[in-house]
Design a protein around this motif. Structure first.
Motif, PDB file in Angstrom:
ATOM      1  N   GLY A  24     -33.552 -11.720 -27.446  1.00  0.00           N
ATOM      2  CA  GLY A  24     -32.557 -10.783 -27.316  1.00  0.00           C
ATOM      3  C   GLY A  24     -32.699  -9.489 -26.399  1.00  0.00           C
ATOM      4  N   ARG A  25     -34.278  -9.772 -25.784  1.00  0.00           N
ATOM      5  CA  ARG A  25     -34.495  -8.621 -24.957  1.00  0.00           C
ATOM      6  C   ARG A  25     -34.182  -9.056 -23.282  1.00  0.00           C
ATOM      7  N   VAL A  26     -33.884  -8.028 -22.613  1.00  0.00           N
ATOM      8  CA  VAL A  26     -33.205  -8.246 -21.431  1.00  0.00           C
ATOM      9  C   VAL A  26     -34.422  -8.998 -20.335  1.00  0.00           C
ATOM     10  N   VAL A  27     -34.211  -9.899 -19.795  1.00  0.00           N
ATOM     11  CA  VAL A  27     -35.224 -10.643 -18.912  1.00  0.00           C
ATOM     12  C   VAL A  27     -34.915 -10.403 -17.610  1.00  0.00           C
ATOM     13  N   ALA A  28     -33.582 -10.236 -17.238  1.00  0.00           N
ATOM     14  CA  ALA A  28     -33.153 -10.213 -15.781  1.00  0.00           C
ATOM     15  C   ALA A  28     -32.002  -9.557 -15.860  1.00  0.00           C
ATOM     16  N   ALA A  29     -31.438  -9.270 -14.800  1.00  0.00           N
ATOM     17  CA  ALA A  29     -29.867  -8.597 -14.597  1.00  0.00           C
ATOM     18  C   ALA A  29     -29.244  -8.988 -13.349  1.00  0.00           C
ATOM     19  N   MET A  30     -27.968  -9.544 -13.484  1.00  0.00           N
ATOM     20  CA  MET A  30     -27.148  -9.957 -12.288  1.00  0.00           C
ATOM     21  C   MET A  30     -26.034  -9.033 -12.134  1.00  0.00           C
ATOM     22  N   SER A  31     -25.636  -8.948 -10.742  1.00  0.00           N
ATOM     23  CA  SER A  31     -24.695  -8.019 -10.484  1.00  0.00           C
ATOM     24  C   SER A  31     -23.726  -8.612  -9.259  1.00  0.00           C
ATOM     25  N   VAL A  32     -22.699  -8.078  -9.330  1.00  0.00           N
ATOM     26  CA  VAL A  32     -21.632  -8.496  -8.137  1.00  0.00           C
ATOM     27  C   VAL A  32     -21.290  -6.845  -7.413  1.00  0.00           C
ATOM     28  N   ASN A  89     -19.822 -16.643  -7.277  1.00  0.00           N
ATOM     29  CA  ASN A  89     -19.800 -16.199  -5.734  1.00  0.00           C
ATOM     30  C   ASN A  89     -18.652 -16.719  -5.450  1.00  0.00           C
ATOM     31  N   GLU A  90     -18.430 -18.094  -5.649  1.00  0.00           N
ATOM     32  CA  GLU A  90     -17.118 -18.806  -5.425  1.00  0.00           C
ATOM     33  C   GLU A  90     -15.875 -18.288  -5.823  1.00  0.00           C
ATOM     34  N   GLN A  91     -15.968 -17.863  -7.138  1.00  0.00           N
ATOM     35  CA  GLN A  91     -14.933 -17.261  -7.897  1.00  0.00           C
ATOM     36  C   GLN A  91     -14.519 -16.105  -7.394  1.00  0.00           C
ATOM     37  N   CYS A  92     -15.491 -15.120  -6.858  1.00  0.00           N
ATOM     38  CA  CYS A  92     -15.013 -13.782  -6.744  1.00  0.00           C
ATOM     39  C   CYS A  92     -15.010 -13.400  -5.127  1.00  0.00           C
ATOM     40  N   GLY A  93     -16.073 -14.086  -4.269  1.00  0.00           N
ATOM     41  CA  GLY A  93     -16.179 -13.930  -2.878  1.00  0.00           C
ATOM     42  C   GLY A  93     -17.219 -12.749  -2.719  1.00  0.00           C
ATOM     43  N   HIS A  94     -17.576 -12.100  -3.391  1.00  0.00           N
ATOM     44  CA  HIS A  94     -18.470 -10.932  -3.431  1.00  0.00           C
ATOM     45  C   HIS A  94     -20.018 -11.236  -3.486  1.00  0.00           C
ATOM     46  N   THR A  95     -20.727 -10.529  -2.997  1.00  0.00           N
ATOM     47  CA  THR A  95     -22.377 -10.630  -2.945  1.00  0.00           C
ATOM     48  C   THR A  95     -22.660 -10.504  -4.463  1.00  0.00           C
ATOM     49  N   VAL A  96     -23.586 -11.704  -4.655  1.00  0.00           N
ATOM     50  CA  VAL A  96     -24.241 -11.478  -6.157  1.00  0.00           C
ATOM     51  C   VAL A  96     -25.582 -11.563  -6.069  1.00  0.00           C
ATOM     52  N   HIS A  97     -26.326 -10.635  -6.873  1.00  0.00           N
ATOM     53  CA  HIS A  97     -27.749 -10.336  -7.055  1.00  0.00           C
ATOM     54  C   HIS A  97     -28.281 -10.853  -8.316  1.00  0.00           C
ATOM     55  N   LEU A  98     -29.625 -11.279  -8.135  1.00  0.00           N
ATOM     56  CA  LEU A  98     -30.461 -11.295  -9.492  1.00  0.00           C
ATOM     57  C   LEU A  98     -31.587 -10.573  -9.451  1.00  0.00           C
ATOM     58  N   ALA A  99     -31.814  -9.795 -10.525  1.00  0.00           N
ATOM     59  CA  ALA A  99     -33.095  -8.863 -10.395  1.00  0.00           C
ATOM     60  C   ALA A  99     -34.061  -8.896 -11.746  1.00  0.00           C
ATOM     61  N   VAL A 100     -35.343  -8.611 -11.528  1.00  0.00           N
ATOM     62  CA  VAL A 100     -36.058  -8.353 -12.616  1.00  0.00           C
ATOM     63  C   VAL A 100     -37.039  -7.323 -12.705  1.00  0.00           C
ATOM     64  N   LEU A 105     -32.059  -3.161 -16.739  1.00  0.00           N
ATOM     65  CA  LEU A 105     -33.453  -3.334 -17.107  1.00  0.00           C
ATOM     66  C   LEU A 105     -34.195  -2.391 -17.918  1.00  0.00           C
ATOM     67  N   LEU A 106     -34.012  -1.231 -17.423  1.00  0.00           N
ATOM     68  CA  LEU A 106     -34.815  -0.088 -17.857  1.00  0.00           C
ATOM     69  C   LEU A 106     -34.242   0.348 -19.130  1.00  0.00           C
ATOM     70  N   ALA A 107     -32.940   0.239 -19.412  1.00  0.00           N
ATOM     71  CA  ALA A 107     -32.257   0.707 -20.560  1.00  0.00           C
ATOM     72  C   ALA A 107     -32.871  -0.130 -21.721  1.00  0.00           C
ATOM     73  N   ASP A 108     -33.388  -1.071 -21.466  1.00  0.00           N
ATOM     74  CA  ASP A 108     -33.922  -2.158 -22.529  1.00  0.00           C
ATOM     75  C   ASP A 108     -35.091  -1.878 -23.179  1.00  0.00           C
ATOM     76  N   LEU A 109     -35.970  -0.850 -22.223  1.00  0.00           N
ATOM     77  CA  LEU A 109     -37.312  -0.542 -22.543  1.00  0.00           C
ATOM     78  C   LEU A 109     -37.323   0.390 -24.092  1.00  0.00           C
ATOM     79  N   PRO A 110     -38.375   0.131 -24.650  1.00  0.00           N
ATOM     80  CA  PRO A 110     -38.619   1.351 -25.632  1.00  0.00           C
ATOM     81  C   PRO A 110     -38.260   2.485 -25.484  1.00  0.00           C
ATOM     82  N   GLU A 111     -37.845   3.466 -26.285  1.00  0.00           N
ATOM     83  CA  GLU A 111     -37.524   4.787 -25.929  1.00  0.00           C
ATOM     84  C   GLU A 111     -38.622   5.608 -25.341  1.00  0.00           C
TER      85      GLU A 111
END
Length: 254
Positions: free
Chosen positions: A205-213, A88-99, A138-144
């Motif tokens: 290697g499984r996705v446990v969370a996702a972060m975004s700007v 956030n300090e580097q880019c200035g935009h809103t940063v989220h973390l989700a599970v 997060l959903l893309a990492d689920l089994p098919e």
């Protein structure tokens, strides 16, 4: 680290390869059998190794219990937060973390934009699951089979003209996200808001969370926001490394 502790710990990755007898352990450590036996007995007393009926040693149940307990007590939010603040300090935009929990994707952390235009998202609030970039990861990492089952159950509200319209389109988007390793929401939930996201992975290697700007068009265009993708992915990789224990944290001496 003392030589004794170092030798004892060196036994564990050896036994992770499969059961080994006393001679094999001694040879690998480069020590006399009496020394290897003393180390194995100590590890056995603590439940970290187990002696089989054929006199070979394998990893003990206590080691697996400790590993499971450690994983269960990991707090991805606590680990990720300093990284999110720096981003956030580097880019200035809103940063989220989700599970992903019980069929919903929830925000568990947020660092506000430094710009006057703020997003209404809140910690603990579910995201728009069919369009949000963090949800796609997060959903893309689920089994098919799980992906298909979930896609068939979801509603597909058309928040904007760019929203995901139906299950087939959603599954195609998830497959794309799975292949490329990152995701976007370019006006899919709100016409004026764009988002880029990257996955946080655990030891397996499984996705446990996702972060975004995320940022509104009045601050940066979608193309400008996409230039931040390498930075977002590096941040996610740093969090993943710390969360999975692959990147040791720096200790400060007092």
């Amino acid at each position: 680290m003392s030589q004794t502790v170092d030798r004892a710990l060196s036994i564990l990755p050896l036994l992770a390869e499969g059961p080994a007898d006393l001679g094999q352990v001694a040879d690998r450590l480069g020590v006399h059998k009496s020394t290897a036996l003393r180390l194995l007995r100590t590890l056995h007393e603590h439940g970290l190794v187990y002696r089989q009926s054929d006199q070979r040693y394998r990893l003990g149940a206590r080691l697996f219990a400790l590993a499971q307990e450690a994983v269960e007590n990991l707090d991805v939010r606590e680990i990720a937060h300093p990284h999110l603040v720096r981003l956030n300090e580097q880019c200035g935009h809103t940063v989220h973390l989700a599970v992903h929990e019980e069929g919903e994707v929830l925000y568990i952390d947020k660092v506000e934009s430094r710009y006057p235009v703020r997003m209404y998202s809140r910690i603990g609030k579910p995201v728009a699951i069919t369009v949000a970039a963090v949800a796609k990861l997060l959903l893309a990492d689920l089994p098919e089979t799980e992906r298909h089952t979930l896609a068939d159950k979801l509603d597909y509200p058309m928040y904007t003209s760019r929203s995901t319209p139906n299950a087939p389109a959603f599954l195609r988007e998830l497959e794309k996200v799975r292949d490329q390793g990152w995701a976007t929401d370019l006006g899919g939930h709100e016409e004026s808001i764009n988002c880029v996201a990257a996955p946080i992975r655990g030891t397996d290697g499984r996705v446990v969370a996702a972060m975004s700007v995320s940022a509104p068009n009045v601050v940066v265009t979608a193309d400008e926001l996409l230039t931040l993708l390498p930075l977002v992915r590096r941040t996610a990789a740093a969090i993943s490394g710390e969360y999975s224990g692959k990147t040791p944290t720096k200790e400060t001496s007092s």
